[in-house]
Design a protein around this motif. Structure first.
Motif, PDB file in Angstrom:
ATOM      1  N   ASN A   2       0.839  -1.204   0.000  1.00 53.16           N
ATOM      2  CA  ASN A   2       0.000   0.000   0.000  1.00 53.16           C
ATOM      3  C   ASN A   2       0.873   1.253   0.000  1.00 53.16           C
ATOM      4  N   GLU A   3       0.193   2.386  -0.044  1.00 51.49           N
ATOM      5  CA  GLU A   3       0.880   3.680  -0.142  1.00 51.49           C
ATOM      6  C   GLU A   3       1.888   3.887   1.000  1.00 51.49           C
ATOM      7  N   PHE A   4       1.474   3.515   2.227  1.00 51.05           N
ATOM      8  CA  PHE A   4       2.331   3.795   3.383  1.00 51.05           C
ATOM      9  C   PHE A   4       3.540   2.875   3.415  1.00 51.05           C
ATOM     10  N   GLN A   5       3.318   1.619   2.970  1.00 46.56           N
ATOM     11  CA  GLN A   5       4.455   0.696   2.886  1.00 46.56           C
ATOM     12  C   GLN A   5       5.438   1.172   1.812  1.00 46.56           C
ATOM     13  N   LEU A   6       4.874   1.691   0.748  1.00 43.90           N
ATOM     14  CA  LEU A   6       5.726   2.196  -0.339  1.00 43.90           C
ATOM     15  C   LEU A   6       6.600   3.355   0.159  1.00 43.90           C
ATOM     16  N   ILE A   7       5.973   4.295   0.855  1.00 49.83           N
ATOM     17  CA  ILE A   7       6.725   5.449   1.373  1.00 49.83           C
ATOM     18  C   ILE A   7       7.797   4.960   2.355  1.00 49.83           C
ATOM     19  N   ALA A   8       7.394   4.069   3.258  1.00 48.25           N
ATOM     20  CA  ALA A   8       8.334   3.578   4.273  1.00 48.25           C
ATOM     21  C   ALA A   8       9.519   2.877   3.610  1.00 48.25           C
ATOM     22  N   PHE A  10      10.694   3.156   0.358  1.00 49.36           N
ATOM     23  CA  PHE A  10      11.528   3.852  -0.622  1.00 49.36           C
ATOM     24  C   PHE A  10      11.882   5.290  -0.261  1.00 49.36           C
ATOM     25  N   PHE A  11      11.064   5.935   0.568  1.00 47.60           N
ATOM     26  CA  PHE A  11      11.276   7.376   0.719  1.00 47.60           C
ATOM     27  C   PHE A  11      11.385   7.865   2.158  1.00 47.60           C
ATOM     28  N   ASP A  12      11.450   6.954   3.111  1.00 51.78           N
ATOM     29  CA  ASP A  12      11.591   7.386   4.495  1.00 51.78           C
ATOM     30  C   ASP A  12      13.066   7.301   4.884  1.00 51.78           C
ATOM     31  N   GLY A  21      11.129  14.939   9.772  1.00 50.01           N
ATOM     32  CA  GLY A  21      11.057  14.609   8.351  1.00 50.01           C
ATOM     33  C   GLY A  21       9.778  13.873   7.980  1.00 50.01           C
ATOM     34  N   VAL A  22       9.919  12.855   7.135  1.00 45.95           N
ATOM     35  CA  VAL A  22       8.777  12.084   6.639  1.00 45.95           C
ATOM     36  C   VAL A  22       8.032  11.401   7.778  1.00 45.95           C
ATOM     37  N   GLY A  23       6.696  11.381   7.712  1.00 42.75           N
ATOM     38  CA  GLY A  23       5.923  10.574   8.651  1.00 42.75           C
ATOM     39  C   GLY A  23       4.867  11.315   9.432  1.00 42.75           C
ATOM     40  N   ASP A  24       4.980  12.625   9.522  1.00 38.83           N
ATOM     41  CA  ASP A  24       3.944  13.370  10.234  1.00 38.83           C
ATOM     42  C   ASP A  24       3.137  14.158   9.206  1.00 38.83           C
ATOM     43  N   ASP A  25       2.294  15.065   9.695  1.00 38.98           N
ATOM     44  CA  ASP A  25       1.457  15.835   8.759  1.00 38.98           C
ATOM     45  C   ASP A  25       2.253  16.902   8.032  1.00 38.98           C
ATOM     46  N   ALA A  26       3.342  17.308   8.612  1.00 43.16           N
ATOM     47  CA  ALA A  26       4.211  18.288   7.951  1.00 43.16           C
ATOM     48  C   ALA A  26       5.621  18.094   8.484  1.00 43.16           C
ATOM     49  N   THR A  82      10.768  18.098  -1.073  1.00 34.56           N
ATOM     50  CA  THR A  82       9.643  17.167  -0.993  1.00 34.56           C
ATOM     51  C   THR A  82       9.475  16.528  -2.366  1.00 34.56           C
ATOM     52  N   LEU A  83       8.890  15.350  -2.376  1.00 37.98           N
ATOM     53  CA  LEU A  83       8.696  14.591  -3.618  1.00 37.98           C
ATOM     54  C   LEU A  83       7.232  14.215  -3.749  1.00 37.98           C
ATOM     55  N   SER A  84       6.564  14.719  -4.755  1.00 37.52           N
ATOM     56  CA  SER A  84       5.193  14.291  -5.029  1.00 37.52           C
ATOM     57  C   SER A  84       5.209  13.438  -6.279  1.00 37.52           C
ATOM     58  N   THR A 112      17.985  16.899   2.048  1.00 39.72           N
ATOM     59  CA  THR A 112      17.212  15.863   2.736  1.00 39.72           C
ATOM     60  C   THR A 112      15.770  15.831   2.233  1.00 39.72           C
ATOM     61  N   LEU A 113      15.265  14.636   2.001  1.00 36.87           N
ATOM     62  CA  LEU A 113      13.861  14.452   1.634  1.00 36.87           C
ATOM     63  C   LEU A 113      13.017  14.545   2.903  1.00 36.87           C
ATOM     64  N   VAL A 114      12.132  15.538   2.968  1.00 34.75           N
ATOM     65  CA  VAL A 114      11.392  15.748   4.218  1.00 34.75           C
ATOM     66  C   VAL A 114       9.897  15.460   4.097  1.00 34.75           C
ATOM     67  N   GLY A 115       9.429  15.050   2.915  1.00 33.12           N
ATOM     68  CA  GLY A 115       8.005  14.752   2.801  1.00 33.12           C
ATOM     69  C   GLY A 115       7.583  14.686   1.357  1.00 33.12           C
ATOM     70  N   GLY A 116       6.285  14.593   1.142  1.00 31.13           N
ATOM     71  CA  GLY A 116       5.791  14.524  -0.224  1.00 31.13           C
ATOM     72  C   GLY A 116       4.381  14.009  -0.268  1.00 31.13           C
ATOM     73  N   ASP A 117       4.015  13.492  -1.417  1.00 31.24           N
ATOM     74  CA  ASP A 117       2.692  12.929  -1.591  1.00 31.24           C
ATOM     75  C   ASP A 117       2.816  11.832  -2.636  1.00 31.24           C
ATOM     76  N   THR A 118       1.999  10.794  -2.506  1.00 37.89           N
ATOM     77  CA  THR A 118       2.080   9.679  -3.424  1.00 37.89           C
ATOM     78  C   THR A 118       0.674   9.315  -3.875  1.00 37.89           C
ATOM     79  N   THR A 119       0.503   9.214  -5.189  1.00 37.00           N
ATOM     80  CA  THR A 119      -0.820   8.898  -5.701  1.00 37.00           C
ATOM     81  C   THR A 119      -0.694   8.074  -6.980  1.00 37.00           C
TER      82      THR A 119
HETATM   83  P1  ADP Z   1      -1.373  13.206   4.265  1.00 37.26           P
HETATM   84  O1  ADP Z   1      -2.449  12.232   4.487  1.00 37.26           O
HETATM   85  O2  ADP Z   1      -1.190  14.220   5.349  1.00 37.26           O
HETATM   86  O3  ADP Z   1      -1.366  13.769   2.874  1.00 37.26           O
HETATM   87  P2  ADP Z   1       0.324  11.152   3.454  1.00 37.26           P
HETATM   88  O4  ADP Z   1      -0.370   9.977   3.990  1.00 37.26           O
HETATM   89  O5  ADP Z   1       0.145  11.509   2.029  1.00 37.26           O
HETATM   90  O6  ADP Z   1      -0.026  12.375   4.381  1.00 37.26           O
HETATM   91  O7  ADP Z   1       1.861  11.007   3.726  1.00 37.26           O
HETATM   92  C1  ADP Z   1       2.354  10.480   4.941  1.00 37.26           C
HETATM   93  C2  ADP Z   1       3.745  10.990   5.168  1.00 37.26           C
HETATM   94  O8  ADP Z   1       4.577  10.518   4.112  1.00 37.26           O
HETATM   95  C3  ADP Z   1       3.858  12.502   5.145  1.00 37.26           C
HETATM   96  O9  ADP Z   1       4.846  12.862   6.088  1.00 37.26           O
HETATM   97  C4  ADP Z   1       4.323  12.815   3.753  1.00 37.26           C
HETATM   98  O10 ADP Z   1       5.076  13.986   3.719  1.00 37.26           O
HETATM   99  C5  ADP Z   1       5.175  11.595   3.428  1.00 37.26           C
HETATM  100  N1  ADP Z   1       5.206  11.241   1.999  1.00 37.26           N
HETATM  101  C6  ADP Z   1       4.182  10.911   1.188  1.00 37.26           C
HETATM  102  N2  ADP Z   1       4.608  10.625  -0.048  1.00 37.26           N
HETATM  103  C7  ADP Z   1       5.944  10.801  -0.039  1.00 37.26           C
HETATM  104  C8  ADP Z   1       6.966  10.707  -1.007  1.00 37.26           C
HETATM  105  N3  ADP Z   1       6.726  10.344  -2.272  1.00 37.26           N
HETATM  106  N4  ADP Z   1       8.229  10.984  -0.627  1.00 37.26           N
HETATM  107  C9  ADP Z   1       8.495  11.347   0.627  1.00 37.26           C
HETATM  108  N5  ADP Z   1       7.593  11.459   1.599  1.00 37.26           N
HETATM  109  C10 ADP Z   1       6.320  11.199   1.272  1.00 37.26           C
END
Ligand code: ADP
Ligand code: MG
Length: 316
Positions: A2-8, A10-12, A21-26, A82-84, A112-119
């Motif tokens: 799933n999305e969270f496993q993918l982030i954990a 490859f991108f955490d 960094g990655v893992g919280d709301d901001a 950040t990486l979307s 440093t990669l500090v967050g993003g969005d994955t879709t």
């Molecule tokens: P939200 O529901 O607030 O949009 P997400 O579930 O999309 O949060 O993301 C969970 C965490 O993972 C957040 O800290 C977000 O910044 C990070 N994240 C999501 N996608 C990526 C990515 N492609 N690369 C790095 N961090 C990501």
């Protein structure tokens, strides 16, 4: 996966220069004292900015490199990004090399990669980069004045020639292609040069859409024009095998160079030569800013040359 496993998976990465960094709301970061935040974003879309099936490792490097280039052009120290990602499917055979390429570039430049969005969607890579620059000291496009020299780093045209080759418009010799291809696939962001241009350059930008179009941006922001001497524009000599019109298109209007173009008063020439020696990077004086608006390419005789195409625009 799933999305969270993918982030954990490859991108955490460890967020070494961020408070969170990655893992919280901001994410949370602290700027150095007296520093200003510089923010820029660049998006790469499959089929538009890179060929379908492009090597994933190189793509990871390039996606970050083009963003680092914007920090270079501001004279900023790149720090976080950040990486979307929009992905058509979860393909670990692609995600593995992509994330490795991205990380290798990030490590080289200390970002440093500090967050993003994955879709889910057509393959799209959107990076937002953040850096720090001394308060009120960023290198803008707007400081050029008539009479200032115009400079460019490195060589132009190799990336555009590779695109022309891949699209079947020209056929480059094998050794020329192996020389040009890295310029397209792995551009080198000129971050160190940007840092050296503080107090030297009057206007700076990075060349992503072709020299003429990008010089026009300096002119518009600075309220002046420019004259570029065609024979001073640096390009790899191997490109002399191209027909003249295509050579001009590649070096003047081709995109993807990611070199810096900057103006500077002529009193800075010695300082610029010294920077060139220190960084072991060619810096070429290609013309000057002038009062008359518009960008003109000049012959050795000092007369304007008519050209067919003048810079890349995604909507033309
Ligand atoms: P939200 O529901 O607030 O949009 P997400 O579930 O999309 O949060 O993301 C969970 C965490 O993972 C957040 O800290 C977000 O910044 C990070 N994240 C999501 N996608 C990526 C990515 N492609 N690369 C790095 N961090 C990501
Ligand atoms: Mg989200």
């Amino acid at each position: 996966m799933n999305e969270f496993q993918l982030i954990a998976r490859f991108f955490d990465w460890p967020a070494c220069n961020a408070d969170l960094g990655v893992g919280d709301d901001a994410a949370l970061m602290t700027l150095g004292a007296g520093m200003q935040l510089a923010v820029s974003a660049d998006m790469l879309v499959e089929g538009r900015h890179f060929f379908a099936g492009a090597d994933a490792f190189s793509l990871g490097r390039k996606a970050l490199a083009v963003n680092l280039s914007d920090m270079a052009a501001m004279g900023a120290i790149p720090r976080w990004f950040t990486l979307s990602l929009a992905l058509p499917e979860v393909n670990t055979g692609w995600l593995d090399p992509f994330s490795q390429g991205l990380r290798s570039m990030a490590d080289e430049y200390g970002v440093t990669l500090v967050g993003g969005d994955t879709t889910c969607g057509s393959l799209t890579l959107a990076i937002q980069i953040m850096g720090e620059v001394e308060q009120n000291n960023a290198l803008l496009r707007s400081g050029g004045l008539p009479g200032h020299d115009l400079w460019v780093s490195g060589h132009l045209g190799a990336a555009a020639a590779t695109v022309m080759h891949r699209m079947g418009r020209i056929s480059l010799h094998e050794d020329t292609l192996s020389l040009c291809q890295p310029c397209l696939d792995s551009p080198v962001p000129r971050v160190a040069l940007g840092r050296c241009l503080h107090g030297v350059a009057s206007a700076v930008l990075d060349i992503s859409d072709g020299l003429l179009g990008d010089v026009r941006h300096i002119c518009e922001r600075s309220g002046c024009g420019a004259e570029i001497e065609l024979l001073r524009v640096p390009y790899p000599p191997e490109l002399n095998q191209l027909p003249e019109a295509l050579l001009h298109e590649a070096i003047l209007a081709g995109g993807d160079d990611y070199e810096l173009c900057f103006s500077a008063p002529s009193t800075q020439r010695a300082a610029i030569e010294a920077i060139s020696l220190e960084l072991r990077l060619h810096l070429s004086r290609i013309g000057s800013l002038v009062a008359r608006p518009g960008v003109r390419v000049m012959s050795p005789e000092g007369t304007p040359i008519q050209l067919v195409r003048a810079g890349f625009d995604h909507f033309s």
